[in-house]
Design an enzyme around this catalytic site. Structure first.
Site, short mmCIF file in Angstrom:
data_model
loop_
_atom_site.label_atom_id
_atom_site.label_comp_id
_atom_site.label_asym_id
_atom_site.label_seq_id
_atom_site.Cartn_x
_atom_site.Cartn_y
_atom_site.Cartn_z
N TYR A 28 -14.03 -7.00 -0.67
CA TYR A 28 -13.63 -7.14 -2.62
C TYR A 28 -14.16 -8.38 -3.16
O TYR A 28 -13.24 -8.47 -4.01
CB TYR A 28 -11.71 -6.76 -2.26
CG TYR A 28 -11.27 -6.06 -1.59
CD1 TYR A 28 -11.19 -4.85 -2.23
CD2 TYR A 28 -10.41 -5.89 -0.05
CE1 TYR A 28 -10.55 -3.20 -1.87
CE2 TYR A 28 -10.41 -4.82 0.18
CZ TYR A 28 -10.78 -4.03 -0.78
OH TYR A 28 -9.62 -1.90 -0.27
N HIS A 106 -10.66 1.25 -9.77
CA HIS A 106 -11.22 0.68 -8.59
C HIS A 106 -11.81 -0.84 -8.37
O HIS A 106 -12.95 -0.53 -8.63
CB HIS A 106 -10.96 1.32 -7.27
CG HIS A 106 -9.84 2.39 -7.17
ND1 HIS A 106 -8.97 2.68 -6.96
CD2 HIS A 106 -9.95 3.98 -7.65
CE1 HIS A 106 -8.18 3.49 -6.71
NE2 HIS A 106 -8.55 3.93 -7.41
O1 CA2 Z 1 -11.14 -1.29 -4.43
C1 CA2 Z 1 -9.71 -1.63 -4.69
O2 CA2 Z 1 -9.69 -1.66 -5.75
C2 CA2 Z 1 -8.38 -0.12 -4.08
O3 CA2 Z 1 -7.74 0.32 -5.15
C3 CA2 Z 1 -8.11 -1.63 -3.42
C4 CA2 Z 1 -6.98 -0.87 -2.18
C5 CA2 Z 1 -7.54 -0.17 -1.65
O4 CA2 Z 1 -6.43 0.95 -0.41
C6 CA2 Z 1 -8.10 1.60 -1.83
O5 CA2 Z 1 -8.42 2.18 -1.99
C7 CA2 Z 1 -9.20 0.79 -2.98
C8 CA2 Z 1 -6.63 -1.95 -1.04
C9 CA2 Z 1 -5.24 -2.94 -1.95
C10 CA2 Z 1 -5.08 -4.59 -1.08
O6 CA2 Z 1 -6.19 -5.35 -1.62
C11 CA2 Z 1 -6.50 -6.76 -0.52
C12 CA2 Z 1 -7.14 -7.65 -1.10
C13 CA2 Z 1 -7.44 -8.05 -0.23
C14 CA2 Z 1 -7.08 -8.11 0.65
C15 CA2 Z 1 -6.29 -8.23 1.09
C16 CA2 Z 1 -6.03 -6.50 0.36
#
Ligand code: CA2
Length: 155
Positions: A28, A106
């Protein structure tokens, strides 16, 4: 009567996105949700549009904010539903119930990840989808809503 927010874009972030930049940077990136907020404010300001930037870990709260965006006649919603993307009939139904364009956004390309991330309940009812551009996708989604709004007001 509901106050009109046609010059406002709601940017809604789902569960766990408050942790952005603190875990899994290889997936991310290192930007935080505060950085995303600044990026969105700058992008919207360039179009003379204000934003409501919010994050919740609760499905019902996301549903309530979608209703609010509808009642206030927002110009659009940029929605990163996070994990709710792949599970939530309620978020799907709320998007269907409002007359506001919702852009699904996303950070990652969900189609290049685990198979269970390929299914989105939101994509069926989203006006458009942005994924895989990192946090810049939020600004692209705001530009898209601004372009749609400008086109509408010319009619
Ligand atoms: O790619 C994306 O923006 C998502 O929406 C992010 C979600 C995931 O479940 C989707 O499949 C794709 C996850 C959000 C949680 O984000 C975190 C970021 C850093 C650390 C922990 C969680």
């Amino acid at each position: 009567m509901a106050k009109s927010s046609s010059k406002t874009i709601y940017v809604l972030n789902g569960p766990n996105l408050n942790l952005l930049g603190t875990r899994e940077p290889q997936i991310y990136g290192r930007s935080t949700l505060k950085d995303v907020e600044k990026l969105c404010r700058d992008a919207a300001q360039a179009h003379g549009i204000g934003i409501e930037f919010r994050q919740s870990n609760h499905e019902g709260q996301i549903v309530d904010w979608l209703h609010e965006a509808g009642a206030k006649k927002a110009a659009g919603v940029v929605l990163n539903p996070a994990g709710l993307t792949h599970t939530s009939v309620s978020v799907h139904d709320a998007i269907k119930a409002i007359d506001v364009p919702v852009i699904e956004c996303h950070i990652t390309n969900i189609h290049a990840r685990e198979p269970w991330r390929h299914r989105s309940y939101v994509s069926f009812v989203a006006k458009a989808i942005v994924c895989g551009f990192g946090i810049r996708g939020y600004a692209l989604a705001i530009d898209g809503i601004a372009a749609m709004t400008a086109k509408k007001s010319k009619r």
